[in-house]
Design an enzyme around this catalytic site. Structure first.
Site, PDB file in Angstrom:
ATOM      1  N   ARG A 131       0.812  -1.232   0.000  1.00  0.00           N
ATOM      2  CA  ARG A 131       0.000   0.000   0.000  1.00  0.00           C
ATOM      3  C   ARG A 131       0.837   1.269   0.000  1.00  0.00           C
ATOM      4  NH1 ARG A 131      -2.987  -3.313   3.444  1.00  0.00           N
ATOM      5  NH2 ARG A 131      -4.801  -4.146   2.368  1.00  0.00           N
ATOM      6  N   LYS A 153       4.180  11.623 -11.179  1.00  0.00           N
ATOM      7  CA  LYS A 153       3.325  10.783 -12.031  1.00  0.00           C
ATOM      8  C   LYS A 153       4.044   9.458 -12.235  1.00  0.00           C
ATOM      9  CE  LYS A 153       0.761  14.034 -14.935  1.00  0.00           C
ATOM     10  NZ  LYS A 153       0.557  14.474 -16.338  1.00  0.00           N
ATOM     11  N   GLU A 195      11.851  18.146 -24.983  1.00  0.00           N
ATOM     12  CA  GLU A 195      11.145  18.525 -23.751  1.00  0.00           C
ATOM     13  C   GLU A 195      11.745  19.802 -23.162  1.00  0.00           C
ATOM     14  OE1 GLU A 195       8.426  17.039 -22.839  1.00  0.00           O
ATOM     15  OE2 GLU A 195       8.518  15.054 -23.774  1.00  0.00           O
ATOM     16  N   LYS A 237       9.343  22.995 -13.678  1.00  0.00           N
ATOM     17  CA  LYS A 237       8.374  21.927 -13.437  1.00  0.00           C
ATOM     18  C   LYS A 237       7.951  21.919 -11.964  1.00  0.00           C
ATOM     19  CE  LYS A 237       6.789  17.346 -14.273  1.00  0.00           C
ATOM     20  NZ  LYS A 237       6.858  16.095 -14.992  1.00  0.00           N
ATOM     21  N   GLU A 247      -2.879  17.861 -11.871  1.00  0.00           N
ATOM     22  CA  GLU A 247      -3.262  18.272 -13.225  1.00  0.00           C
ATOM     23  C   GLU A 247      -4.752  18.553 -13.352  1.00  0.00           C
ATOM     24  OE1 GLU A 247      -1.071  16.364 -16.428  1.00  0.00           O
ATOM     25  OE2 GLU A 247      -2.731  16.764 -17.785  1.00  0.00           O
ATOM     26  N   ARG A 251      -1.013  22.320 -14.776  1.00  0.00           N
ATOM     27  CA  ARG A 251      -0.005  21.306 -15.127  1.00  0.00           C
ATOM     28  C   ARG A 251      -0.128  20.859 -16.587  1.00  0.00           C
ATOM     29  NH1 ARG A 251       2.285  16.350 -11.356  1.00  0.00           N
ATOM     30  NH2 ARG A 251       3.594  15.420 -12.975  1.00  0.00           N
ATOM     31  N   ASN A 255       1.893  19.701 -21.466  1.00  0.00           N
ATOM     32  CA  ASN A 255       1.507  18.876 -22.622  1.00  0.00           C
ATOM     33  C   ASN A 255       1.692  19.616 -23.941  1.00  0.00           C
ATOM     34  OD1 ASN A 255       0.743  16.893 -20.818  1.00  0.00           O
ATOM     35  ND2 ASN A 255      -1.361  17.633 -20.686  1.00  0.00           N
ATOM     36  N   HIS A 258       2.364  17.815 -27.111  1.00  0.00           N
ATOM     37  CA  HIS A 258       2.138  16.389 -26.876  1.00  0.00           C
ATOM     38  C   HIS A 258       0.849  15.881 -27.512  1.00  0.00           C
ATOM     39  CE1 HIS A 258       5.460  16.932 -24.208  1.00  0.00           C
ATOM     40  NE2 HIS A 258       5.416  15.692 -23.749  1.00  0.00           N
ATOM     41  N   HIS A 262       1.328  12.759 -29.566  1.00  0.00           N
ATOM     42  CA  HIS A 262       0.781  11.429 -29.235  1.00  0.00           C
ATOM     43  C   HIS A 262       0.095  10.819 -30.441  1.00  0.00           C
ATOM     44  CE1 HIS A 262       0.669  12.391 -24.651  1.00  0.00           C
ATOM     45  NE2 HIS A 262       1.819  11.844 -25.008  1.00  0.00           N
ATOM     46  N   HIS A 275       9.654   9.555 -28.837  1.00  0.00           N
ATOM     47  CA  HIS A 275       8.677  10.429 -28.185  1.00  0.00           C
ATOM     48  C   HIS A 275       9.063  11.900 -28.416  1.00  0.00           C
ATOM     49  CE1 HIS A 275       5.814  11.894 -25.260  1.00  0.00           C
ATOM     50  NE2 HIS A 275       6.781  12.506 -24.607  1.00  0.00           N
TER      51      HIS A 275
HETATM   52  P1  NAD Z   1      13.740   4.992 -21.503  1.00  0.00           P
HETATM   53  O1  NAD Z   1      13.554   4.936 -20.058  1.00  0.00           O
HETATM   54  O2  NAD Z   1      13.192   3.892 -22.327  1.00  0.00           O
HETATM   55  O3  NAD Z   1      15.283   5.163 -21.810  1.00  0.00           O
HETATM   56  C1  NAD Z   1      15.720   5.211 -23.149  1.00  0.00           C
HETATM   57  C2  NAD Z   1      16.846   4.199 -23.404  1.00  0.00           C
HETATM   58  O4  NAD Z   1      18.048   4.706 -22.845  1.00  0.00           O
HETATM   59  C3  NAD Z   1      16.625   2.849 -22.762  1.00  0.00           C
HETATM   60  O5  NAD Z   1      17.110   1.846 -23.621  1.00  0.00           O
HETATM   61  C4  NAD Z   1      17.477   2.919 -21.499  1.00  0.00           C
HETATM   62  O6  NAD Z   1      17.910   1.656 -21.034  1.00  0.00           O
HETATM   63  C5  NAD Z   1      18.651   3.732 -21.992  1.00  0.00           C
HETATM   64  N1  NAD Z   1      19.367   4.486 -20.984  1.00  0.00           N
HETATM   65  C6  NAD Z   1      18.865   5.131 -19.913  1.00  0.00           C
HETATM   66  N2  NAD Z   1      19.830   5.840 -19.323  1.00  0.00           N
HETATM   67  C7  NAD Z   1      20.960   5.634 -20.014  1.00  0.00           C
HETATM   68  C8  NAD Z   1      22.276   6.114 -19.903  1.00  0.00           C
HETATM   69  N3  NAD Z   1      22.608   7.029 -18.981  1.00  0.00           N
HETATM   70  N4  NAD Z   1      23.225   5.670 -20.764  1.00  0.00           N
HETATM   71  C9  NAD Z   1      22.867   4.790 -21.755  1.00  0.00           C
HETATM   72  N5  NAD Z   1      21.635   4.322 -21.933  1.00  0.00           N
HETATM   73  C10 NAD Z   1      20.683   4.750 -21.064  1.00  0.00           C
HETATM   74  O7  NAD Z   1      13.104   6.355 -22.127  1.00  0.00           O
HETATM   75  P2  NAD Z   1      12.894   7.811 -21.537  1.00  0.00           P
HETATM   76  O8  NAD Z   1      12.800   8.688 -22.717  1.00  0.00           O
HETATM   77  O9  NAD Z   1      13.841   8.137 -20.456  1.00  0.00           O
HETATM   78  O10 NAD Z   1      11.456   7.713 -20.843  1.00  0.00           O
HETATM   79  C11 NAD Z   1      10.296   7.480 -21.599  1.00  0.00           C
HETATM   80  C12 NAD Z   1       9.187   7.119 -20.653  1.00  0.00           C
HETATM   81  O11 NAD Z   1       8.948   8.220 -19.772  1.00  0.00           O
HETATM   82  C13 NAD Z   1       7.866   6.829 -21.335  1.00  0.00           C
HETATM   83  O12 NAD Z   1       7.360   5.627 -20.840  1.00  0.00           O
HETATM   84  C14 NAD Z   1       6.981   7.990 -20.941  1.00  0.00           C
HETATM   85  O13 NAD Z   1       5.620   7.621 -20.841  1.00  0.00           O
HETATM   86  C15 NAD Z   1       7.544   8.369 -19.612  1.00  0.00           C
HETATM   87  N6  NAD Z   1       7.287   9.746 -19.185  1.00  0.00           N
HETATM   88  C16 NAD Z   1       6.777   9.942 -17.942  1.00  0.00           C
HETATM   89  C17 NAD Z   1       6.541  11.219 -17.486  1.00  0.00           C
HETATM   90  C18 NAD Z   1       6.061  11.431 -16.084  1.00  0.00           C
HETATM   91  O14 NAD Z   1       5.742  12.560 -15.726  1.00  0.00           O
HETATM   92  N7  NAD Z   1       6.009  10.397 -15.269  1.00  0.00           N
HETATM   93  C19 NAD Z   1       6.841  12.324 -18.288  1.00  0.00           C
HETATM   94  C20 NAD Z   1       7.362  12.098 -19.553  1.00  0.00           C
HETATM   95  C21 NAD Z   1       7.591  10.795 -20.000  1.00  0.00           C
HETATM   96  N1  GLY Z   2       5.088  15.202 -18.266  1.00  0.00           N
HETATM   97  C1  GLY Z   2       3.922  15.906 -17.871  1.00  0.00           C
HETATM   98  C2  GLY Z   2       3.696  15.984 -16.402  1.00  0.00           C
HETATM   99  O1  GLY Z   2       4.472  15.548 -15.599  1.00  0.00           O
HETATM  100  O2  GLY Z   2       2.693  16.493 -16.018  1.00  0.00           O
END
Ligand code: NAD
Ligand code: GLY
Length: 370
Positions: A131, A153, A195, A237, A247, A251, A255, A258, A262, A275
């Site tokens: 939990r 998030k 971003e 942020k 949001e 917030r 987007n 986005h 998307h 992305h």
């Molecule tokens: P990812 O986590 O898939 O990383 C991209 C690639 O880089 C992966 O293969 C990873 O293993 C590799 N990698 C990571 N760090 C590395 C490093 N220092 N050196 C070498 N390789 C490395 O992709 P991302 O772009 O970081 O994240 C995308 C995700 O984030 C999506 O799922 C998206 O929905 C999410 N997201 C969440 C929020 C939020 O607010 N929670 C906001 C934006 C995006």
């Molecule tokens: N990436 C959008 C948010 O965190 O709200």
């Protein structure tokens, strides 16, 4: 924006102010080894599970593990496969089982070591295991350092769509070491820059100007400007999240780009465009629409296009029938009653939310369907 010359070191450079759930974000260069001492200060128990993937583990697990063990923590490691396709409930279930096997209890905490996929999934596991247990973010991609590790998030994808299951669960601390970006593949790095540009385009004209002036050093991954822009984005942020954690309004400014981005990802089947590339296309579309609406001048749109191009990001939307775009746009989880709330840029550094029910002008501004 504050004076950024002092950015670095181990102190929390940015604070996310959320009352008794407030937390610090430390941004430095070569600071991964400080994690253990930083976690000690949090007083959140001695049992820790590092959740990571094999790619990131290969580079950074040893130093993170050593840092935690040297500070007296009892460390377990939980590896998940690398890739967005593993950001799902099956992986979460296997993480829960690994946490049980590791003897994790409510006094323990999770360290998410990796990009946004690891951060979102590990955060969601922490939000729900027993939990809810505490977690710390150690983001290692540019996207996760400027966006996903901050703001709480967390979540996973379903077959029917991205991020459809999740929870708001704030980390207790975020440690950002810009040196980790030195090993990031080029396309991931450039995707993260989309971003960063987003923050400048709708929240901070000074940041936008800084990116224009320092694009070369940034592309060369010079740690100094990287620390500056990452701190800058985290501050922006943190400010947004402090005002609208869940949001309900403000917030959604994050987007920008986005909405159409998307749709581009969905239509092209996730993978053709990263992305960040899809968001870049979405930002150009949003900028053109904003200009059409009278919020921005042609020069503003030209600057947004030019900066994205300078950073190696695309601008042109892939051609699909307008009807396909519309179906994708209204399928988005943020659409309501057949319409969408669209983020427009006001000049550079400002924004306006526009309720859009007739999506055709938006598409034609994006060069879709004539
Ligand atoms: P990812 O986590 O898939 O990383 C991209 C690639 O880089 C992966 O293969 C990873 O293993 C590799 N990698 C990571 N760090 C590395 C490093 N220092 N050196 C070498 N390789 C490395 O992709 P991302 O772009 O970081 O994240 C995308 C995700 O984030 C999506 O799922 C998206 O929905 C999410 N997201 C969440 C929020 C939020 O607010 N929670 C906001 C934006 C995006
Ligand atoms: N990436 C959008 C948010 O965190 O709200």
């Amino acid at each position: 924006m504050d004076d950024l010359s002092s950015v670095g070191g181990n102190s929390p450079d940015v604070t996310v102010s959320l009352g008794d759930r407030s937390y610090g974000i430390a941004i430095g260069s070569g600071t991964l080894g400080n994690l253990g001492q930083e976690c000690l200060k949090l007083e959140i128990g001695k049992k820790v599970a590092i959740i990571t993937n094999p790619t990131v583990a290969g580079y950074y697990l040893a130093s993170v593990r050593t840092s935690l063990e040297s500070a007296g923590f009892n460390v377990a490691v939980v590896e998940i496969p690398d890739g967005e396709e593993f950001k799902n409930l099956d992986t979460v279930a296997s993480v829960y089982n690994d946490l049980v096997d590791a003897g994790m209890n409510r006094g323990g905490f999770v360290v998410a070591l990796g990009g946004g996929v690891v951060g979102d999934l590990a955060g969601f596991a922490a939000a729900t295991f027993l939990r809810g247990i505490e977690f710390v973010q150690v983001p290692t991609t540019l996207l996760s350092q400027v966006d996903s590790s901050v703001g709480g998030k967390t979540g996973v994808n379903l077959d029917k769509g991205k991020n459809l299951v999740g929870a708001f669960h704030q980390p207790r601390f975020v440690l950002i070491d810009v040196m980790t970006l030195s090993t990031l593949p080029e396309r991931e790095f450039i995707g993260g820059l989309a971003e960063v540009i987003k923050y400048g385009a709708v929240l901070d004209a000074e940041l936008f100007g800084f990116l224009e002036q320092h694009s070369e050093e940034i592309l060369a991954r010079d740690p100094e400007p990287l620390k500056q822009i990452i701190s800058w984005c985290c501050r922006l942020k943190a400010d947004v999240v402090a005002q609208d954690e869940r949001e309900t309004g403000l917030r959604a400014v994050l987007n920008f780009g986005h909405t159409l981005g998307h749709a581009v990802e969905l239509l092209t089947g996730y993978g053709k465009y990263s992305h960040g590339e899809a968001v870049a296309i979405g930002m150009v579309a949003a900028a053109s629409f904003s200009e059409q609406k009278g919020f921005a001048a042609p020069e503003d749109t030209a600057r947004i296009r030019a900066l994205l191009a300078r950073m190696g990001l695309p601008a042109e939307a892939p051609q699909f029938a307008p009807g396909e775009y519309i179906a994708s746009l209204v399928r988005d989880k943020k659409s309501r009653d057949g319409g969408i709330t669209f983020v427009c840029n006001k000049g550079i550094g400002g924004f306006s939310f526009e309720r859009v029910t007739d999506l055709w002008p938006l598409l034609s501004a994006s060069g879709i369907g004539g």
